[in-house]
Scaffold this active site. Sequence first.
Site, PDB file in Angstrom:
ATOM      1  N   TYR A  64       1.082  -1.153   0.073  1.00  0.00           N
ATOM      2  CA  TYR A  64      -0.082   0.018  -0.088  1.00  0.00           C
ATOM      3  C   TYR A  64       0.916   1.205   0.045  1.00  0.00           C
ATOM      4  O   TYR A  64       2.203   1.175   0.162  1.00  0.00           O
ATOM      5  CB  TYR A  64      -0.963   0.092   1.317  1.00  0.00           C
ATOM      6  CG  TYR A  64      -0.092   0.341   2.477  1.00  0.00           C
ATOM      7  CD1 TYR A  64       0.061   1.474   2.921  1.00  0.00           C
ATOM      8  CD2 TYR A  64       0.429  -0.873   3.266  1.00  0.00           C
ATOM      9  CE1 TYR A  64       0.656   1.765   4.341  1.00  0.00           C
ATOM     10  CE2 TYR A  64       0.960  -0.550   4.370  1.00  0.00           C
ATOM     11  CZ  TYR A  64       1.208   0.852   4.936  1.00  0.00           C
ATOM     12  OH  TYR A  64       1.780   0.906   6.243  1.00  0.00           O
ATOM     13  N   PHE A  74       2.281   9.558   3.373  1.00  0.00           N
ATOM     14  CA  PHE A  74       2.415   9.642   4.813  1.00  0.00           C
ATOM     15  C   PHE A  74       3.352   8.197   5.182  1.00  0.00           C
ATOM     16  O   PHE A  74       3.676   7.922   6.214  1.00  0.00           O
ATOM     17  CB  PHE A  74       1.438   9.806   5.768  1.00  0.00           C
ATOM     18  CG  PHE A  74       0.199   9.273   5.607  1.00  0.00           C
ATOM     19  CD1 PHE A  74      -0.015   7.904   5.949  1.00  0.00           C
ATOM     20  CD2 PHE A  74      -0.646   9.828   4.800  1.00  0.00           C
ATOM     21  CE1 PHE A  74      -1.087   7.314   5.615  1.00  0.00           C
ATOM     22  CE2 PHE A  74      -1.996   8.989   4.750  1.00  0.00           C
ATOM     23  CZ  PHE A  74      -2.371   7.716   5.037  1.00  0.00           C
ATOM     24  N   ASP A  75       3.041   7.208   4.234  1.00  0.00           N
ATOM     25  CA  ASP A  75       3.470   5.929   4.350  1.00  0.00           C
ATOM     26  C   ASP A  75       3.471   5.040   2.984  1.00  0.00           C
ATOM     27  O   ASP A  75       2.573   5.264   2.261  1.00  0.00           O
ATOM     28  CB  ASP A  75       2.741   5.228   5.751  1.00  0.00           C
ATOM     29  CG  ASP A  75       3.158   3.939   6.112  1.00  0.00           C
ATOM     30  OD1 ASP A  75       4.315   3.899   6.027  1.00  0.00           O
ATOM     31  OD2 ASP A  75       2.624   2.952   6.638  1.00  0.00           O
ATOM     32  N   ILE A  94      -7.410   0.367  10.636  1.00  0.00           N
ATOM     33  CA  ILE A  94      -8.586   1.447  10.743  1.00  0.00           C
ATOM     34  C   ILE A  94      -9.726   0.560   9.890  1.00  0.00           C
ATOM     35  O   ILE A  94      -9.725  -0.133   9.259  1.00  0.00           O
ATOM     36  CB  ILE A  94      -8.277   2.920   9.693  1.00  0.00           C
ATOM     37  CG1 ILE A  94      -7.658   2.606   8.323  1.00  0.00           C
ATOM     38  CG2 ILE A  94      -7.202   3.446  10.701  1.00  0.00           C
ATOM     39  CD1 ILE A  94      -7.709   3.600   7.784  1.00  0.00           C
ATOM     40  N   TYR A 120      -8.960   8.010  11.164  1.00  0.00           N
ATOM     41  CA  TYR A 120      -8.300   8.355  12.550  1.00  0.00           C
ATOM     42  C   TYR A 120      -9.142   9.912  13.069  1.00  0.00           C
ATOM     43  O   TYR A 120      -8.578  10.240  14.184  1.00  0.00           O
ATOM     44  CB  TYR A 120      -6.828   8.959  12.556  1.00  0.00           C
ATOM     45  CG  TYR A 120      -6.031   8.039  12.085  1.00  0.00           C
ATOM     46  CD1 TYR A 120      -5.588   6.888  12.735  1.00  0.00           C
ATOM     47  CD2 TYR A 120      -5.759   7.409  10.691  1.00  0.00           C
ATOM     48  CE1 TYR A 120      -4.848   5.852  12.458  1.00  0.00           C
ATOM     49  CE2 TYR A 120      -4.925   6.459  10.277  1.00  0.00           C
ATOM     50  CZ  TYR A 120      -4.331   5.582  11.104  1.00  0.00           C
ATOM     51  OH  TYR A 120      -3.792   4.549  10.772  1.00  0.00           O
ATOM     52  N   PHE A 137      -5.663   5.524  -0.100  1.00  0.00           N
ATOM     53  CA  PHE A 137      -4.518   4.434  -0.021  1.00  0.00           C
ATOM     54  C   PHE A 137      -4.667   3.693  -1.386  1.00  0.00           C
ATOM     55  O   PHE A 137      -5.932   3.263  -1.732  1.00  0.00           O
ATOM     56  CB  PHE A 137      -4.962   3.302   1.044  1.00  0.00           C
ATOM     57  CG  PHE A 137      -4.642   3.874   2.583  1.00  0.00           C
ATOM     58  CD1 PHE A 137      -3.515   3.853   3.080  1.00  0.00           C
ATOM     59  CD2 PHE A 137      -5.719   4.518   3.180  1.00  0.00           C
ATOM     60  CE1 PHE A 137      -3.272   4.125   4.410  1.00  0.00           C
ATOM     61  CE2 PHE A 137      -5.613   5.042   4.783  1.00  0.00           C
ATOM     62  CZ  PHE A 137      -4.371   4.826   5.090  1.00  0.00           C
TER      63      PHE A 137
END
Length: 568
Positions: A64, A74-75, A94, A120, A137
């Site tokens: 991902y 962010f990731d 999540i 979040y 994502f």
Amino acid sequence: MDEDFDIPAADEMNDEFMDDVEAPVTLKVGEEKEIGNQGLKKKLLKEGEGWDTPESGDEVEVHYTGTLLDGTQFDSSRDRGEPFKFTIGQGQVIKGWDLGIKTMKKGENALFTISADLAYGESGSPPKIPPNATLQFDVELLSWVSVKDICKDGGIFKKIVKEGEKWENPKDLDEVLVNYEVRLEDGTLVAKSDAVEFTVQDGHFCPALSKAVKTMKKGEKVILIVKPEYGFGEKGKPASGDEASVPANATLQITLELLSWNMVSNVTDDKKVVKKILKEGEGFERPNEGAVVQVKLIGKLQDGTVFIKKGHDDSEPLEFKADEEQVIDGLDRAVMTMKKGEVALLTIAPEYAFGSTGSEQELAVVPPNATVTYEIELVSFVKDKESWDMNTTQEKIEAAGKKKEEGNAFFKAGKYNKAVKRYEKAAKYIEYDTNFEEEEKKQAKVLKITCNLNNAACQLKLKDYKQAEKLCTKVLELESTNVKALYRRAQAYINVADLDLAEIDIKKALEIDPNNKDVKLEYKVLKEKIKEYNKKDAKFYGNMFAKMNKSSSNKAKEAEPMSIDSKP
């Protein structure tokens, strides 16, 4: 990024988990749709394989990349060069992920847009994810391992480590061949066995094995997490032989492989003819009633004595017509459940074998009340022709006449079930007569009437009065003045206590044939039945009115003190 973000569940969010998305999500590449109604969208980037999708409890492996709506990343598991693994529905990620991944196929690539409510929330995940952030994502589903709660009570979890073949699962009567290894949670080896055979319903080692094996396919290998209630419970298990002890209330880890199994089935409802398949047959076709079959067989007594051998040692196979009483009943019934090339072991109780008299066979005597076994191979068969296999209408009429005569022979012998089959087949041959010539239609009509009337006579003997009534009605639709049909339908009505309908049929039959002795005799029976029912009705209503009068009297007595108290 250096940070391993791992898409954790948001602790600050409401603990209530959104309902699973039940409806399948079908998309074309490039198409985007909303999933559910709480802020989750999916855009298909690449099609996956097959139709299967992961479920709650499955362990999935994905790649991902996560970004904010402005494109800020962010990731990314791709940047780390290592796929991310998690279990669906366990709160490890999540909520948007738990819901979205369940819609994906193996190898599929999709872009999920997830609202803050499913990510979040108001707090975000500082420093990378701000409050109330909608996230995107890009996810690729690499693979998953199915983990099932097979008893639906958390007692046995099954994780598939090697997929099996085909789709069938063993049933209670089947004999399975397995390898297994049992360990405690700390890794201590308890037991290990290879090529162990047992009957599913009888079980082996602990209850979990038979429970699990019923969910497995041939060649499948699984890891089971077994709670005490499906292991050895509060008592545990002492050491014995090569097996170590199991402590009280121990959870077990069992590696189980289903190597193969022999299907076992009850040929008869009373479980007195049992078939175990030793070798699968070809295709789907099976012999029908009247089929000419060839079999290899070896018949044995319980002590192993061979009493018949056909098709072995250069001898010819046994040839017979199915359901024609040319062999014992159990063999007759079993062969019609077999496919060409199938090899089976039959266990046949005396009632379906040689009964209380026994029989002298070619190699040995079968004593009275003997249970026998046959190892049998269905070499070939030629099915008895069905109506659609016949080329001419005359062929159908001739076949119907032949089946009718076979039915008559069975009826005279008191074998009503066999007679029923012959009459039904005869009627089917000539059921559709639109292409018949006029003379052929007349012949077919006579045959239909005769077969249905004779079938009705069988049903009366078998006490299936509803079916007898239906068959007589069929005849009366063809010939409204048929006295036999009215008479037999009246008999059926009497036996189900439809006395008014019975009287109508008998009166009509007597109008047509006033001197018919059988109908007159049945009318007397009917009149007696009517008297009997009238007496019962009179008694019933008399008792009911007596109770009502008594109840009214009691209520009047109970009311008297109230009237006295009410005086001034």
